[in-house]
Design an enzyme around this catalytic site. Structure first.
Site, PDB file in Angstrom:
ATOM      1  N   LYS A 131       0.834  -1.198   0.000  1.00  0.00           N
ATOM      2  CA  LYS A 131       0.000   0.000   0.000  1.00  0.00           C
ATOM      3  C   LYS A 131       0.872   1.252   0.000  1.00  0.00           C
ATOM      4  CE  LYS A 131      -3.527  -0.451  -0.506  1.00  0.00           C
ATOM      5  NZ  LYS A 131      -4.106  -0.760  -1.858  1.00  0.00           N
ATOM      6  N   ASP A 191     -10.172  -1.018  -4.720  1.00  0.00           N
ATOM      7  CA  ASP A 191      -9.116  -0.208  -5.310  1.00  0.00           C
ATOM      8  C   ASP A 191      -9.661   0.645  -6.454  1.00  0.00           C
ATOM      9  OD1 ASP A 191      -5.999   0.174  -5.634  1.00  0.00           O
ATOM     10  OD2 ASP A 191      -6.748  -0.230  -7.649  1.00  0.00           O
ATOM     11  N   GLU A 195     -10.051   4.833  -6.475  1.00  0.00           N
ATOM     12  CA  GLU A 195      -9.453   5.663  -7.518  1.00  0.00           C
ATOM     13  C   GLU A 195     -10.496   6.568  -8.182  1.00  0.00           C
ATOM     14  OE1 GLU A 195      -6.048   2.380  -8.863  1.00  0.00           O
ATOM     15  OE2 GLU A 195      -7.856   2.662 -10.048  1.00  0.00           O
TER      16      GLU A 195
END
Length: 336
Positions: A131, A191, A195
């Site tokens: 990460k 994820d 984004e």
């Protein structure tokens, strides 16, 4: 709560006698390769013949092979190249050449979760997803620290896939800070959502909307830039260091009150409904399908969008103002 593993839960000796092929030598690739090498793991690099990274990897002391040859020599094949390239690379260069019982590894679940890569039944398949950007993964390792990572097992043919994954995670330094267990589905969908809705799409549009609102009301673009973009880093750094509570403790009482009365008016029920729709399109594969087709078509929509974004007033004003900031290591994106 997620299960968290540390170095004490991993056995690096599992990787002894195994060769790891890192496919790609960009941000994550160089960090994984160098950290594993320094952890005593045998590492080779797989790159296409015209890759600009070949000379860099060689200078860093690695044997560099074409992807098919790297796959042929490897016991563990780690995919660290862009998502949209992984299917063809796997189908035409890796799968025909890899050992029957080789392990497939990923740092992001996109290709597996959306069916772009279909492993053979005898392959272990795991994910280790640090990460943090590669240069931080590398720097933390050299300082005796580590960047947290996510771990997931998609296919456990040998019965030891998690053990191999944790050994790999320890090899890149993640076990020093913590390796959180997840699934390919959870990592991929969360994820992509982060984004789109927050980190890139959401924040970018919020900044632009604030800037444009002030400029349209007659305020100087330079002042609008400072208030809506420049100071974003100050706030994000506070959140990064201690969460939303630390940020609110650190800002003025006026800012704190403004936060309390305005935040939910900007990010209102309509915005939340849009976020839910974005998540649905990620979950049902609509976004993945669109992204794959966009790449196959040569990215016409992306190219048009990037060109339009670069011409925005906020970009021109920002470039001029950053020239007044000698402490910045100034960056300028190349043509897309």
């Amino acid at each position: 709560m997620a299960h968290v593993y540390y170095d004490k839960d991993a056995n690096l000796k599992i990787l002894g006698g195994r060769t790891v092929a890192i496919l790609g030598y960009g941000s994550q690739g160089h960090a994984h390769a160098q950290n594993l090498k320094d952890s005593g793991v045998s590492v080779i690099i797989g790159l296409h013949e015209g890759s600009k990274s070949r000379s860099v990897a060689s200078a860093d002391g690695f044997e560099v092979f074409a992807v098919d040859e790297a796959a042929r020599r490897a016991d563990i094949v780690m995919f660290l190249m862009p998502d949209h390239l992984q299917a063809d690379i796997y189908n035409y260069q890796v799968a025909p050449n890899m050992k029957e019982d080789a392990v497939l590894a990923f740092a992001h679940g996109f290709a597996i979760h959306f069916g772009q890569v279909t492993p053979r039944p005898k392959n272990d398949v795991f994910m280790i997803a640090p990460k943090g950007p590669g240069h931080i993964v590398r720097r933390m390792y050299t300082e005796g620290k580590g960047v947290p990572a996510l771990v997931a097992v998609h296919q456990n043919a040998s019965g030891r896939a998690m053990d191999i994954a944790l050994a790999y995670g320890a090899g890149i330094g993640a076990g020093r800070s913590g390796i959180l267990e997840t699934t390919f589905r959870e990592e991929t969908e969360s994820d992509l959502f982060g984004e789109q809705a927050v980190l890139c799409g959401g924040v970018s549009e919020l900044i632009k909307a604030g800037f444009e609102t002030l400029v349209a009301a007659g305020y100087q673009p330079e002042v609008a830039y400072f208030e809506c973009l420049h100071e974003m880093k100050l706030i994000v750094d506070l959140i990064f260091e201690g969460g939303l509570s630390w940020m609110r403790y650190s800002v003025s009482d006026t800012a704190k009150y403004g936060d309390s009365v305005a935040g939910r008016r900007v990010i209102d029920d309509k915005a939340r409904a849009t976020m839910k729709q974005l998540l649905t399109e990620i979950q049902d594969g609509t976004f993945a399908k669109d992204w794959i087709m966009e790449n196959k078509a040569g990215r016409p929509k992306m190219k048009k969008w990037v060109a339009g974004e670069r011409s925005q007033l906020i970009e021109q004003v920002g470039k001029d103002l950053r020239g007044m900031m000698p402490w910045l290591d100034k960056k300028e994106a190349p043509e897309y």
